[in-house]
Design a protein around this motif. Sequence first.
Motif, PDB file in Angstrom:
ATOM      1  N   HIS A  19     156.288  43.288   0.186  1.00  0.00           N
ATOM      2  CA  HIS A  19     156.838  44.531   0.323  1.00  0.00           C
ATOM      3  C   HIS A  19     157.018  44.793   1.940  1.00  0.00           C
ATOM      4  O   HIS A  19     156.814  43.824   2.660  1.00  0.00           O
ATOM      5  CB  HIS A  19     155.883  45.783  -0.311  1.00  0.00           C
ATOM      6  CG  HIS A  19     154.237  45.502   0.139  1.00  0.00           C
ATOM      7  ND1 HIS A  19     153.763  45.787   1.376  1.00  0.00           N
ATOM      8  CD2 HIS A  19     153.489  44.885  -0.341  1.00  0.00           C
ATOM      9  CE1 HIS A  19     152.650  45.647   1.620  1.00  0.00           C
ATOM     10  NE2 HIS A  19     152.113  44.909   0.397  1.00  0.00           N
ATOM     11  N   ALA A  72     163.468  39.071   0.720  1.00  0.00           N
ATOM     12  CA  ALA A  72     163.196  40.073   1.769  1.00  0.00           C
ATOM     13  C   ALA A  72     163.264  39.598   3.123  1.00  0.00           C
ATOM     14  O   ALA A  72     163.308  40.430   3.974  1.00  0.00           O
ATOM     15  CB  ALA A  72     161.542  40.242   1.252  1.00  0.00           C
ATOM     16  N   THR A  73     163.378  38.246   3.351  1.00  0.00           N
ATOM     17  CA  THR A  73     163.571  37.878   4.814  1.00  0.00           C
ATOM     18  C   THR A  73     164.839  37.312   5.119  1.00  0.00           C
ATOM     19  O   THR A  73     165.209  36.942   6.185  1.00  0.00           O
ATOM     20  CB  THR A  73     162.369  36.644   4.835  1.00  0.00           C
ATOM     21  OG1 THR A  73     162.752  35.609   3.750  1.00  0.00           O
ATOM     22  CG2 THR A  73     160.977  37.153   4.874  1.00  0.00           C
TER      23      THR A  73
END
Length: 123
Positions: A19, A72-73
């Motif tokens: 998250h 996410a990265t």
Amino acid sequence: MNRNAPILLVLTGSFNPPHLMHLRSLELARDYLEQESLRVVGGVMSPVHDDYKVHKKTLIEYQHRKGMVDEATKGTWIKCSSWEGNQPSWTPTRATLEALQSQARVEYNEPLSCQDGLRSRSP
């Protein structure tokens, strides 16, 4: 502390799911260290092995968690490491950090050393 020593920030965990605050914690650490004139060369998130499900019953499969961390990265200075999740079984955090350190020495071509509080240990 050598102010020019390279620093690799590592965040281990289940990332079930990853998250915003996982990413933000690395960003805050990097910002602080850079304000102190220290040199951060990168950031790594390392999802725990599936065997950790013994301790966390709701843990989803490693490949799904790794995929979420990769997503996410994407396009950031933070990378997802697959080392821990690809081991034959759960690995103690220290062993994971030492493996990531060895990989990072090659990838970043830097003499990284593990930091334990104020003590440093180089293999």
